[in-house]
Design a protein around this motif. Structure first.
Motif, mmCIF file in Angstrom:
data_model
loop_
_atom_site.group_PDB
_atom_site.id
_atom_site.type_symbol
_atom_site.label_atom_id
_atom_site.label_comp_id
_atom_site.label_asym_id
_atom_site.label_seq_id
_atom_site.Cartn_x
_atom_site.Cartn_y
_atom_site.Cartn_z
ATOM 1 N N LEU A 8 5.945 8.518 -3.615
ATOM 2 C CA LEU A 8 5.818 7.038 -3.142
ATOM 3 C C LEU A 8 5.388 6.122 -4.230
ATOM 4 N N ILE A 34 5.527 13.189 0.170
ATOM 5 C CA ILE A 34 4.758 13.071 1.283
ATOM 6 C C ILE A 34 3.808 11.788 1.091
ATOM 7 N N GLY A 35 3.805 10.837 2.240
ATOM 8 C CA GLY A 35 2.926 9.831 1.897
ATOM 9 C C GLY A 35 3.402 8.652 2.997
ATOM 10 N N ASP A 36 2.720 7.654 3.006
ATOM 11 C CA ASP A 36 2.774 6.797 3.704
ATOM 12 C C ASP A 36 2.882 5.363 2.997
ATOM 13 N N LEU A 37 3.708 4.473 3.594
ATOM 14 C CA LEU A 37 3.910 3.214 2.718
ATOM 15 C C LEU A 37 3.799 2.103 3.660
ATOM 16 N N ASN A 38 2.930 0.971 3.086
ATOM 17 C CA ASN A 38 2.453 -0.297 3.889
ATOM 18 C C ASN A 38 1.671 -0.013 5.245
ATOM 19 N N VAL A 39 0.870 0.742 5.196
ATOM 20 C CA VAL A 39 -0.145 1.047 6.105
ATOM 21 C C VAL A 39 -1.446 0.600 5.776
ATOM 22 N N THR A 49 0.858 -1.290 0.116
ATOM 23 C CA THR A 49 -0.036 0.047 -0.087
ATOM 24 C C THR A 49 0.707 1.135 -0.176
ATOM 25 N N VAL A 50 0.319 2.318 -0.467
ATOM 26 C CA VAL A 50 0.632 3.693 -0.688
ATOM 27 C C VAL A 50 -0.402 4.452 -0.115
ATOM 28 N N LYS A 51 -0.342 5.314 0.715
ATOM 29 C CA LYS A 51 -1.239 6.532 0.951
ATOM 30 C C LYS A 51 -0.844 7.807 0.777
ATOM 31 N N CYS A 52 -1.398 8.519 -0.130
ATOM 32 C CA CYS A 52 -0.772 9.763 -0.505
ATOM 33 C C CYS A 52 -1.989 10.670 -0.932
#
Length: 162
Positions: free
Chosen positions: A47, A124-129, A38-41
């Motif tokens: 990402l 900016i973003g989150d990986l593997n959430v 997953t990528v959250k952006c």
């Protein structure tokens, strides 16, 4: 391996979670599946680009773009990178661009819609959430299957019925 989400649902009804219908197929591969990354952006695909450059055999990138229809989180160059690195597909809760070029690639791509404007690159973003959209939570390490019928998620790999 080609997947049929109706057949997987029929064979494994107790294992599947079905996403609400909202995405369309844009890639050259209409049925795809694999382990979830997953990528959250939000309106920043830095990402997504980084992950597409990583080995992706047997994996599907699930991108939670917050449903934004203002900027494209995937274009032809990132999609080509994903193909070069063996990704099975990319599912985007947001938009893509360069749809004609992406449609010619051997990559599964589902997204909300298309828009020609690219994102800004701010890193900016989150990986593997865990990300949730369409009534389903996508957990890194679980499995997702997609085709023209829809998107389903399972905690373990599913096999097509004989």
């Amino acid at each position: 391996m080609p997947y049929s989400t109706p057949d997987l649902c029929d064979a494994h009804p107790e294992l599947v979670r079905v996403m609400e219908p909202m995405l369309s197929n844009f890639g050259g591969r209409f049925a795809f599946g694999g382990e979830i990354v997953t990528v959250k952006c939000h309106e920043d695909n830095s990402l997504v680009k980084e992950q597409a450059a990583q080995p992706g055999r047997g994996k599907v990138m699930v991108v939670d773009g917050g449903g934004s229809l203002r900027r494209a989180l995937l274009g032809d160059m990132i999609a080509e990178s994903a193909v070069d690195n063996g990704w099975e597909g990319i599912i985007i809760y947001g938009c893509i661009r360069d749809v004609d070029a992406i449609g010619a690639l051997d990559l599964g791509v589902q997204a909300l819609d298309t828009v020609p404007l690219k994102t800004q690159k701010r890193g900016i973003g989150d990986l593997n959430v865990t990300v949730t959209f369409g009534g389903v939570s996508f957990v890194p390490g679980e499995y997702v299957y997609a085709d023209n019928n829809g998107v389903i998620v399972a905690a373990e790999p599913l096999s097509m019925p004989a």
